[in-house]
Design a protein around this motif. Structure first.
Motif, PDB file in Angstrom:
ATOM      1  N   GLN A 162      -6.006   3.542   0.255  1.00  0.00           N
ATOM      2  CA  GLN A 162      -5.242   4.776   0.484  1.00  0.00           C
ATOM      3  C   GLN A 162      -4.143   4.927  -0.572  1.00  0.00           C
ATOM      4  N   ARG A 163      -3.422   3.842  -0.830  1.00  0.00           N
ATOM      5  CA  ARG A 163      -2.331   3.881  -1.803  1.00  0.00           C
ATOM      6  C   ARG A 163      -2.859   4.212  -3.193  1.00  0.00           C
ATOM      7  N   GLU A 164      -3.938   3.565  -3.599  1.00  0.00           N
ATOM      8  CA  GLU A 164      -4.497   3.818  -4.929  1.00  0.00           C
ATOM      9  C   GLU A 164      -4.996   5.254  -5.068  1.00  0.00           C
ATOM     10  N   ILE A 165      -5.645   5.775  -4.036  1.00  0.00           N
ATOM     11  CA  ILE A 165      -6.120   7.165  -4.075  1.00  0.00           C
ATOM     12  C   ILE A 165      -4.926   8.108  -4.237  1.00  0.00           C
ATOM     13  N   LEU A 166      -3.884   7.881  -3.454  1.00  0.00           N
ATOM     14  CA  LEU A 166      -2.695   8.733  -3.531  1.00  0.00           C
ATOM     15  C   LEU A 166      -2.050   8.641  -4.913  1.00  0.00           C
ATOM     16  N   GLU A 167      -1.849   7.426  -5.417  1.00  0.00           N
ATOM     17  CA  GLU A 167      -1.195   7.254  -6.721  1.00  0.00           C
ATOM     18  C   GLU A 167      -1.997   7.891  -7.856  1.00  0.00           C
ATOM     19  N   GLU A 168      -3.307   7.714  -7.816  1.00  0.00           N
ATOM     20  CA  GLU A 168      -4.118   8.133  -8.957  1.00  0.00           C
ATOM     21  C   GLU A 168      -4.629   9.560  -8.874  1.00  0.00           C
ATOM     22  N   THR A 169      -4.643  10.155  -7.660  1.00  0.00           N
ATOM     23  CA  THR A 169      -5.154  11.521  -7.532  1.00  0.00           C
ATOM     24  C   THR A 169      -4.165  12.480  -6.868  1.00  0.00           C
ATOM     25  N   GLY A 170      -3.172  11.947  -6.183  1.00  0.00           N
ATOM     26  CA  GLY A 170      -2.259  12.792  -5.415  1.00  0.00           C
ATOM     27  C   GLY A 170      -2.821  13.207  -4.069  1.00  0.00           C
ATOM     28  N   LEU A 171      -4.008  12.744  -3.709  1.00  0.00           N
ATOM     29  CA  LEU A 171      -4.640  13.084  -2.434  1.00  0.00           C
ATOM     30  C   LEU A 171      -4.264  12.058  -1.377  1.00  0.00           C
ATOM     31  N   ASP A 172      -3.792  12.517  -0.243  1.00  0.00           N
ATOM     32  CA  ASP A 172      -3.387  11.645   0.848  1.00  0.00           C
ATOM     33  C   ASP A 172      -4.529  11.568   1.856  1.00  0.00           C
ATOM     34  N   ILE A 173      -5.524  10.734   1.543  1.00  0.00           N
ATOM     35  CA  ILE A 173      -6.709  10.599   2.394  1.00  0.00           C
ATOM     36  C   ILE A 173      -6.973   9.123   2.668  1.00  0.00           C
ATOM     37  N   SER A 174      -7.726   8.880   3.709  1.00  0.00           N
ATOM     38  CA  SER A 174      -8.129   7.530   4.077  1.00  0.00           C
ATOM     39  C   SER A 174      -9.639   7.409   3.921  1.00  0.00           C
ATOM     40  N   PRO A 175     -10.124   6.309   3.371  1.00  0.00           N
ATOM     41  CA  PRO A 175     -11.577   6.164   3.210  1.00  0.00           C
ATOM     42  C   PRO A 175     -12.316   6.335   4.532  1.00  0.00           C
ATOM     43  N   GLN A 176     -13.532   6.864   4.432  1.00  0.00           N
ATOM     44  CA  GLN A 176     -14.360   7.066   5.617  1.00  0.00           C
ATOM     45  C   GLN A 176     -15.302   5.893   5.860  1.00  0.00           C
ATOM     46  N   GLY A 177     -15.555   5.105   4.831  1.00  0.00           N
ATOM     47  CA  GLY A 177     -16.450   3.966   4.973  1.00  0.00           C
ATOM     48  C   GLY A 177     -16.489   3.165   3.698  1.00  0.00           C
ATOM     49  N   LEU A 178     -17.270   2.108   3.727  1.00  0.00           N
ATOM     50  CA  LEU A 178     -17.410   1.191   2.599  1.00  0.00           C
ATOM     51  C   LEU A 178     -18.782   1.381   1.951  1.00  0.00           C
ATOM     52  N   VAL A 179     -18.806   1.533   0.640  1.00  0.00           N
ATOM     53  CA  VAL A 179     -20.073   1.629  -0.095  1.00  0.00           C
ATOM     54  C   VAL A 179     -20.608   0.233  -0.376  1.00  0.00           C
ATOM     55  N   GLY A 180     -19.756  -0.655  -0.883  1.00  0.00           N
ATOM     56  CA  GLY A 180     -20.206  -1.994  -1.201  1.00  0.00           C
ATOM     57  C   GLY A 180     -19.083  -2.864  -1.728  1.00  0.00           C
ATOM     58  N   VAL A 181     -19.412  -4.134  -1.887  1.00  0.00           N
ATOM     59  CA  VAL A 181     -18.489  -5.122  -2.435  1.00  0.00           C
ATOM     60  C   VAL A 181     -19.174  -5.718  -3.653  1.00  0.00           C
ATOM     61  N   TYR A 182     -18.461  -5.731  -4.782  1.00  0.00           N
ATOM     62  CA  TYR A 182     -19.056  -6.114  -6.061  1.00  0.00           C
ATOM     63  C   TYR A 182     -18.232  -7.229  -6.709  1.00  0.00           C
ATOM     64  N   LEU A 183     -18.871  -8.318  -7.076  1.00  0.00           N
ATOM     65  CA  LEU A 183     -18.225  -9.392  -7.819  1.00  0.00           C
ATOM     66  C   LEU A 183     -18.673  -9.255  -9.267  1.00  0.00           C
ATOM     67  N   ALA A 184     -17.714  -8.955 -10.139  1.00  0.00           N
ATOM     68  CA  ALA A 184     -18.038  -8.681 -11.540  1.00  0.00           C
ATOM     69  C   ALA A 184     -17.256  -9.609 -12.459  1.00  0.00           C
ATOM     70  N   PRO A 185     -17.958 -10.481 -13.192  1.00  0.00           N
ATOM     71  CA  PRO A 185     -17.270 -11.333 -14.164  1.00  0.00           C
ATOM     72  C   PRO A 185     -16.824 -10.519 -15.372  1.00  0.00           C
ATOM     73  N   THR A 186     -15.865 -11.036 -16.089  1.00  0.00           N
ATOM     74  CA  THR A 186     -15.408 -10.393 -17.316  1.00  0.00           C
ATOM     75  C   THR A 186     -15.784 -11.267 -18.503  1.00  0.00           C
ATOM     76  N   ALA A 187     -15.559 -10.739 -19.700  1.00  0.00           N
ATOM     77  CA  ALA A 187     -15.832 -11.514 -20.907  1.00  0.00           C
ATOM     78  C   ALA A 187     -14.842 -12.674 -21.038  1.00  0.00           C
TER      79      ALA A 187
END
Length: 156
Positions: A49-74
């Protein structure tokens, strides 16, 4: 000790278009889902919620989860554990303006437009979350639990 960094992202959809943020990273203007790092003391949903508000100005709460992703970096030994949420507007979303100064603007884009702009994606997870969302991959938020009063004994 291996500790992936926890990040939160949200696929926000209206009428076949997805809300992306444009931000400057590594000297380039890149596209990303509204996303950021989990902060101490907040649940995964509160962080999203905080990230959505900070980055878009929209005060919304997620409706559900799409997935969880573990991503390594270089970078050796560094990876991100990304929780990707979704929110779908049924009617025209309100106008929004990013609050985070690192975000230059937002864009509503179709999947075809996103694919055409893939060289500007911050990571491959931008499109992956949207593709998983479009395929119907969903989990209820009740699968996520925040347990601030359950202390874990790190000595065992």
């Amino acid at each position: 000790m291996y500790k992936p960094e926890v990040t939160l992202a949200c696929v926000i959809e209206y009428d076949g278009k997805f809300l992306l943020v444009e931000e400057q990273k590594q000297g380039q203007m890149l596209l990303n889902n509204p996303a950021g790092h989990l902060e101490p003391g907040e649940s995964l949903i509160q962080g999203a919620q905080r990230e959505i508000l900070e980055e878009t100005g929209l005060d919304i709460s997620p409706q559900g989860l799409v997935g969880v992703y573990l991503a390594p970096t270089a970078e050796a030994g560094r990876s991100y554990l990304r929780f990707c949420f979704y929110y779908k507007y049924d009617s025209l979303p309100p106008a929004s303006k990013p609050l985070d100064p690192e975000i230059s603007c937002t864009h509503w884009m179709t999947k075809a437009e996103l694919v055409a702009a893939s060289s500007r994606h911050r990571s491959g997870l931008v499109l992956k979350g949207i593709e998983d969302y479009l395929s119907g991959q969903r989990a209820p938020l009740t699968q996520l639990h925040y347990c601030p009063d359950q202390q874990i004994d790190r000595s065992s």
